[in-house]
Design a protein around this motif. Sequence first.
Motif, PDB file in Angstrom:
ATOM      1  N   ILE A 128      30.729  29.623  30.254  1.00  0.00           N
ATOM      2  CA  ILE A 128      30.068  29.290  31.513  1.00  0.00           C
ATOM      3  C   ILE A 128      31.136  28.885  32.520  1.00  0.00           C
ATOM      4  CG2 ILE A 128      28.231  27.939  32.624  1.00  0.00           C
ATOM      5  CD1 ILE A 128      27.077  27.356  29.900  1.00  0.00           C
ATOM      6  N   PRO A 129      31.903  29.836  33.057  1.00  0.00           N
ATOM      7  CA  PRO A 129      32.952  29.496  34.024  1.00  0.00           C
ATOM      8  C   PRO A 129      32.358  29.011  35.336  1.00  0.00           C
ATOM      9  CG  PRO A 129      32.689  31.876  33.858  1.00  0.00           C
ATOM     10  CD  PRO A 129      31.814  31.286  32.799  1.00  0.00           C
ATOM     11  N   ARG A 130      32.986  27.955  35.907  1.00  0.00           N
ATOM     12  CA  ARG A 130      32.417  27.347  37.108  1.00  0.00           C
ATOM     13  C   ARG A 130      33.402  27.202  38.266  1.00  0.00           C
ATOM     14  NH1 ARG A 130      27.518  26.419  38.661  1.00  0.00           N
ATOM     15  NH2 ARG A 130      27.762  24.197  39.142  1.00  0.00           N
ATOM     16  N   VAL A 139      35.395  36.442  43.947  1.00  0.00           N
ATOM     17  CA  VAL A 139      36.444  37.151  43.219  1.00  0.00           C
ATOM     18  C   VAL A 139      35.814  38.172  42.271  1.00  0.00           C
ATOM     19  CG1 VAL A 139      38.142  35.318  43.403  1.00  0.00           C
ATOM     20  CG2 VAL A 139      36.538  35.294  41.496  1.00  0.00           C
ATOM     21  N   LYS A 140      36.508  39.278  42.093  1.00  0.00           N
ATOM     22  CA  LYS A 140      35.981  40.370  41.275  1.00  0.00           C
ATOM     23  C   LYS A 140      36.353  40.216  39.810  1.00  0.00           C
ATOM     24  CE  LYS A 140      36.013  45.439  40.968  1.00  0.00           C
ATOM     25  NZ  LYS A 140      36.534  46.691  41.583  1.00  0.00           N
ATOM     26  N   TYR A 141      37.555  39.704  39.537  1.00  0.00           N
ATOM     27  CA  TYR A 141      38.062  39.653  38.171  1.00  0.00           C
ATOM     28  C   TYR A 141      38.314  38.216  37.733  1.00  0.00           C
ATOM     29  CZ  TYR A 141      39.013  44.622  39.010  1.00  0.00           C
ATOM     30  OH  TYR A 141      38.910  45.955  39.322  1.00  0.00           O
ATOM     31  N   LEU A 147      42.090  39.659  29.435  1.00  0.00           N
ATOM     32  CA  LEU A 147      42.125  39.710  27.972  1.00  0.00           C
ATOM     33  C   LEU A 147      41.528  40.995  27.415  1.00  0.00           C
ATOM     34  CD1 LEU A 147      41.027  36.035  27.216  1.00  0.00           C
ATOM     35  CD2 LEU A 147      43.332  36.975  27.001  1.00  0.00           C
ATOM     36  N   ASN A 148      40.439  41.448  28.018  1.00  0.00           N
ATOM     37  CA  ASN A 148      39.688  42.575  27.452  1.00  0.00           C
ATOM     38  C   ASN A 148      39.978  43.923  28.104  1.00  0.00           C
ATOM     39  OD1 ASN A 148      38.305  40.881  25.622  1.00  0.00           O
ATOM     40  ND2 ASN A 148      36.750  40.396  27.162  1.00  0.00           N
ATOM     41  N   SER A 149      40.397  43.915  29.371  1.00  0.00           N
ATOM     42  CA  SER A 149      40.528  45.176  30.103  1.00  0.00           C
ATOM     43  C   SER A 149      41.901  45.387  30.711  1.00  0.00           C
ATOM     44  CB  SER A 149      39.468  45.234  31.219  1.00  0.00           C
ATOM     45  OG  SER A 149      38.167  45.069  30.670  1.00  0.00           O
ATOM     46  N   GLY A 170      37.395  32.251  36.038  1.00  0.00           N
ATOM     47  CA  GLY A 170      36.603  32.970  35.059  1.00  0.00           C
ATOM     48  C   GLY A 170      35.514  33.762  35.756  1.00  0.00           C
ATOM     49  N   VAL A 171      35.266  34.955  35.277  1.00  0.00           N
ATOM     50  CA  VAL A 171      34.174  35.794  35.781  1.00  0.00           C
ATOM     51  C   VAL A 171      33.471  36.374  34.567  1.00  0.00           C
ATOM     52  CG1 VAL A 171      33.549  37.861  37.074  1.00  0.00           C
ATOM     53  CG2 VAL A 171      35.340  36.347  37.954  1.00  0.00           C
TER      54      VAL A 171
END
Length: 271
Positions: A128-130, A139-141, A147-149, A170-171
């Motif tokens: 749960i990024p805040r 922000v898009k990323y 980490l994943n992409s 975090g997104v």
Amino acid sequence: MDFLEKALDKVGRDEVTVKDELPKPELINTKLNTSEIVYTTTQKITLNNEMLRDRRVVAMQKHDPIADYFRMLRTKVLKQMRANKWNSFAITAPTRGVGKSMVATNLAISIAMEVNQTVLLVDFDLRIPRLKWYFDADVKYGILDYLNSDVPLNQILFNPGIERLVVLPGVGDTRDSSELISSPKMKQLVEDIKNRYSSRIIIFDMPPILAIDDVLAASEYYDAVLLVIEDGVSKASEITKSLQMLSNTNLLGTVLNKSQNPPDHQGYGYY
């Protein structure tokens, strides 16, 4: 309340009340005590001061009495960090809704305003990024995209218009947070950001310690922990268990948030 006193005694009464390479935020002006730092690779956003105030982000306000509490908290934290030669700490709470991300945001801003430090604020609450919400950042990323992409960090990091402060937001969300935290790519990322600048303080905004095991899984990444509790809401049993889980961790102190009876500039860290 008797129990709370004992719990605070336990932590020394340090209550503070309220293979990608990391791209450098290149500094055209590299002296921290000069008038302006210009970032050339980190995206810069424009803050909406009215929106920030509505979201309780006040640390940049020079004449706000609440901002004074965060400055006092900053002094307390930096004194311990420098005495122990630490450069990173985590902020957590027993449970959700206590206000840890608000404290992390304001404290990061306040430390960045101290001209001897640069600050990297990292959203390590992967579920749960805040942080992007507190800065009202479109922000898009986020860190999961790195980490994943394999999204480069220079497309993720942003400067919120405050000198010496960079945010790794975090997104999105994930259920595999502890596995990602322990992954080789995360370890390399943390090693890079911790060692890149000697003047940098890194603040990890962690999830609640009683909710999931991420705080413990990430313990090798930070030097100390600041625990946020909520006045009248955080239960004695929750504080006890949180302290027990942090017993092998350097504890900076506690922040008593949302105090019903905040002192009139006689204490610090209350909101």
